[in-house]
Write a protein that holds these residues in place. Structure first.
Motif, PDB file in Angstrom:
ATOM      1  N   GLN A 111      81.189  77.450   9.428  1.00 18.04           N
ATOM      2  CA  GLN A 111      80.753  76.621   8.305  1.00 18.04           C
ATOM      3  C   GLN A 111      80.635  75.151   8.706  1.00 18.04           C
ATOM      4  O   GLN A 111      79.933  74.383   8.064  1.00 18.04           O
ATOM      5  N   GLN A 112      81.313  74.760   9.783  1.00 14.45           N
ATOM      6  CA  GLN A 112      81.249  73.385  10.290  1.00 14.45           C
ATOM      7  C   GLN A 112      80.095  73.199  11.273  1.00 14.45           C
ATOM      8  O   GLN A 112      79.891  72.107  11.777  1.00 14.45           O
ATOM      9  N   ASN A 123      83.594  82.277  10.717  1.00 14.39           N
ATOM     10  CA  ASN A 123      84.805  81.791  10.049  1.00 14.39           C
ATOM     11  C   ASN A 123      84.567  80.353   9.614  1.00 14.39           C
ATOM     12  O   ASN A 123      83.428  79.894   9.573  1.00 14.39           O
ATOM     13  N   ALA A 124      85.616  79.638   9.299  1.00 14.50           N
ATOM     14  CA  ALA A 124      85.465  78.242   8.854  1.00 14.50           C
ATOM     15  C   ALA A 124      84.820  77.377   9.932  1.00 14.50           C
ATOM     16  O   ALA A 124      84.121  76.418   9.624  1.00 14.50           O
ATOM     17  N   TRP A 125      85.023  77.723  11.199  1.00 11.71           N
ATOM     18  CA  TRP A 125      84.372  76.970  12.281  1.00 11.71           C
ATOM     19  C   TRP A 125      82.857  77.085  12.157  1.00 11.71           C
ATOM     20  O   TRP A 125      82.126  76.129  12.378  1.00 11.71           O
TER      21      TRP A 125
END
Length: 110
Positions: free
Chosen positions: A73-74, A69-71
């Motif tokens: 991508q970080q 998820n977006a996590w």
């Protein structure tokens, strides 16, 4: 093969690290969280830079994968602890810990 107990022991040996609850996981942090351990102690999520994440996932795809998820991508990366040697676990912890202890720049009010 590493275990959740190994992660806990190694993480708490890193300077300034404390353990605290984080939803259904255990979080290990200094200034900020750098790794969380699943309740079943089979997986952990490490905070790497995106470049470090890519390198770890390329080097050991059986052990590391981006959080989906977006996590992810970080730089947050899931590790299957059973696929890690103690040396690889120690390296992952030290890498993530180093980012967590960095101080943020002080913002001055003008």
């Amino acid at each position: 093969m590493a275990t959740g107990a190994d992660l806990r022991r190694l993480a708490l040996a890193l300077e300034g690290t404390i353990e605290a609850p984080h939803f259904d996981r255990a979080a290990f942090k200094v200034v900020r969280n750098y790794v969380t351990l699943a309740a079943d102690e089979k997986t952990a999520n490490f905070k790497f830079t995106p470049d470090e994440q890519e390198f770890k996932c390329m080097l050991a795809p059986e052990a590391f994968s981006p959080v989906p998820n977006a996590w992810g991508q970080q730089g947050w990366t899931t590790a299957d602890l059973s696929k890690l040697s103690l040396a690889k676990l120690q390296n992952a912890l030290e890498t993530a810990w180093a980012h967590a202890v960095k101080k943020r720049p002080v913002r001055r009010k003008i």
